[in-house]
Design a protein around this motif. Structure first.
Motif, PDB file in Angstrom:
ATOM      1  N   THR A 151      13.211  36.277  46.472  1.00 22.94           N
ATOM      2  CA  THR A 151      13.069  36.785  47.836  1.00 22.94           C
ATOM      3  C   THR A 151      12.498  35.699  48.741  1.00 22.94           C
ATOM      4  O   THR A 151      12.968  35.502  49.863  1.00 22.94           O
ATOM      5  CB  THR A 151      12.167  38.032  47.863  1.00 22.94           C
ATOM      6  OG1 THR A 151      12.746  39.031  47.020  1.00 22.94           O
ATOM      7  CG2 THR A 151      11.994  38.568  49.270  1.00 22.94           C
ATOM      8  N   LEU A 152      11.507  34.987  48.247  1.00 21.55           N
ATOM      9  CA  LEU A 152      10.940  33.884  49.026  1.00 21.55           C
ATOM     10  C   LEU A 152      11.968  32.788  49.253  1.00 21.55           C
ATOM     11  O   LEU A 152      12.052  32.217  50.339  1.00 21.55           O
ATOM     12  CB  LEU A 152       9.697  33.324  48.329  1.00 21.55           C
ATOM     13  CG  LEU A 152       8.480  34.249  48.319  1.00 21.55           C
ATOM     14  CD1 LEU A 152       7.367  33.667  47.470  1.00 21.55           C
ATOM     15  CD2 LEU A 152       7.997  34.502  49.732  1.00 21.55           C
ATOM     16  N   ALA A 153      12.765  32.503  48.238  1.00 20.80           N
ATOM     17  CA  ALA A 153      13.816  31.489  48.389  1.00 20.80           C
ATOM     18  C   ALA A 153      14.831  31.933  49.432  1.00 20.80           C
ATOM     19  O   ALA A 153      15.273  31.130  50.268  1.00 20.80           O
ATOM     20  CB  ALA A 153      14.508  31.238  47.053  1.00 20.80           C
ATOM     21  N   GLN A 167      23.518  36.747  42.170  1.00 19.85           N
ATOM     22  CA  GLN A 167      22.507  37.227  41.230  1.00 19.85           C
ATOM     23  C   GLN A 167      21.981  38.594  41.648  1.00 19.85           C
ATOM     24  O   GLN A 167      21.846  39.499  40.826  1.00 19.85           O
ATOM     25  CB  GLN A 167      21.348  36.219  41.132  1.00 19.85           C
ATOM     26  CG  GLN A 167      21.737  34.908  40.478  1.00 19.85           C
ATOM     27  CD  GLN A 167      22.170  35.103  39.042  1.00 19.85           C
ATOM     28  OE1 GLN A 167      21.429  35.638  38.224  1.00 19.85           O
ATOM     29  NE2 GLN A 167      23.379  34.686  38.737  1.00 19.85           N
ATOM     30  N   HIS A 168      21.680  38.744  42.922  1.00 21.74           N
ATOM     31  CA  HIS A 168      21.146  40.017  43.404  1.00 21.74           C
ATOM     32  C   HIS A 168      22.225  41.097  43.439  1.00 21.74           C
ATOM     33  O   HIS A 168      21.953  42.253  43.129  1.00 21.74           O
ATOM     34  CB  HIS A 168      20.499  39.831  44.775  1.00 21.74           C
ATOM     35  CG  HIS A 168      19.238  39.040  44.680  1.00 21.74           C
ATOM     36  ND1 HIS A 168      18.040  39.611  44.349  1.00 21.74           N
ATOM     37  CD2 HIS A 168      19.004  37.717  44.810  1.00 21.74           C
ATOM     38  CE1 HIS A 168      17.109  38.671  44.296  1.00 21.74           C
ATOM     39  NE2 HIS A 168      17.682  37.515  44.574  1.00 21.74           N
ATOM     40  N   PHE A 169      23.440  40.709  43.772  1.00 22.34           N
ATOM     41  CA  PHE A 169      24.546  41.652  43.771  1.00 22.34           C
ATOM     42  C   PHE A 169      24.805  42.145  42.348  1.00 22.34           C
ATOM     43  O   PHE A 169      25.082  43.327  42.129  1.00 22.34           O
ATOM     44  CB  PHE A 169      25.796  40.995  44.372  1.00 22.34           C
ATOM     45  CG  PHE A 169      26.901  41.952  44.659  1.00 22.34           C
ATOM     46  CD1 PHE A 169      26.764  42.926  45.631  1.00 22.34           C
ATOM     47  CD2 PHE A 169      28.097  41.887  43.967  1.00 22.34           C
ATOM     48  CE1 PHE A 169      27.798  43.817  45.910  1.00 22.34           C
ATOM     49  CE2 PHE A 169      29.129  42.769  44.230  1.00 22.34           C
ATOM     50  CZ  PHE A 169      28.977  43.743  45.205  1.00 22.34           C
ATOM     51  N   ILE A 199      18.383  41.582  50.137  1.00 19.88           N
ATOM     52  CA  ILE A 199      18.586  40.146  49.921  1.00 19.88           C
ATOM     53  C   ILE A 199      20.061  39.797  50.031  1.00 19.88           C
ATOM     54  O   ILE A 199      20.434  38.804  50.671  1.00 19.88           O
ATOM     55  CB  ILE A 199      17.999  39.709  48.566  1.00 19.88           C
ATOM     56  CG1 ILE A 199      16.475  39.818  48.596  1.00 19.88           C
ATOM     57  CG2 ILE A 199      18.434  38.280  48.214  1.00 19.88           C
ATOM     58  CD1 ILE A 199      15.801  39.675  47.256  1.00 19.88           C
ATOM     59  N   VAL A 200      20.923  40.617  49.455  1.00 20.32           N
ATOM     60  CA  VAL A 200      22.370  40.378  49.560  1.00 20.32           C
ATOM     61  C   VAL A 200      22.786  40.350  51.029  1.00 20.32           C
ATOM     62  O   VAL A 200      23.538  39.460  51.456  1.00 20.32           O
ATOM     63  CB  VAL A 200      23.174  41.432  48.766  1.00 20.32           C
ATOM     64  CG1 VAL A 200      24.658  41.347  49.089  1.00 20.32           C
ATOM     65  CG2 VAL A 200      22.947  41.256  47.267  1.00 20.32           C
ATOM     66  N   ALA A 201      22.310  41.296  51.809  1.00 12.81           N
ATOM     67  CA  ALA A 201      22.681  41.363  53.230  1.00 12.81           C
ATOM     68  C   ALA A 201      22.234  40.110  53.978  1.00 12.81           C
ATOM     69  O   ALA A 201      22.965  39.597  54.825  1.00 12.81           O
ATOM     70  CB  ALA A 201      22.100  42.621  53.872  1.00 12.81           C
TER      71      ALA A 201
END
Length: 151
Positions: free
Chosen positions: A8-10, A43-45, A69-71
């Protein structure tokens, strides 16, 4: 959980750097940028897909965090597809990206829109809503890959 926070930070760092990313020193920098953004998004998807497809237990909070994150990530990779970035590093991007830019941009816009819908569906906390939005978002990914990505 620590990995999620780190990613999330990245993602946040990438988002804040997006305006500066429009100009890359070398084509390989742009290629690395777009590949990195697409990797993080994937990765998040994939985590959402695991829940949507029953391979992982549904956790509404985790789904929402990943969908958000994906959005955000869906906005980023396109700056890395500028002129001259068809060469410079190993890539699966087909030359059609640069010869059919309007079609490519349409696919990018569709992904961005579907990922926003995915994030909204995840916020409902309803697995069926998530599954529907995941399917539409996955279809937008597939359509672009079918047209513009080497196997």
């Amino acid at each position: 959980m620590k990995a999620l926070v780190a990613l999330t930070l990245a993602a946040t760092a990438l988002t804040l750097c997006a305006p500066a990313s429009a100009q890359f020193a070398k084509p390989e920098d742009a290629i690395k940028y777009r590949q990195s953004a697409l990797f993080v998004m994937g990765q998040h998807f994939g985590r959402i897909g695991a829940m949507a497809n029953g391979r992982a237990p549904f956790d509404a909070k985790v789904a929402q965090d990943n969908a958000d994150i994906v959005a955000e990530m869906a906005k980023l990779p396109w700056a890395g597809f500028g002129a001259g970035t068809d060469k410079g590093a190993q890539t699966k991007a087909l030359p059609d990206i640069w010869t059919e830019q309007a079609k490519f941009k349409d696919h990018a816009t569709k992904l961005e829109a579907e990922s926003v819908k995915l994030a909204a569906a995840a916020k409902t906390g309803n697995l069926d809503n998530l599954k529907t939005a995941f399917g539409a978002t996955a279809a937008s990914c597939k359509a672009c890959h079918d047209s513009f990505r080497a196997k």
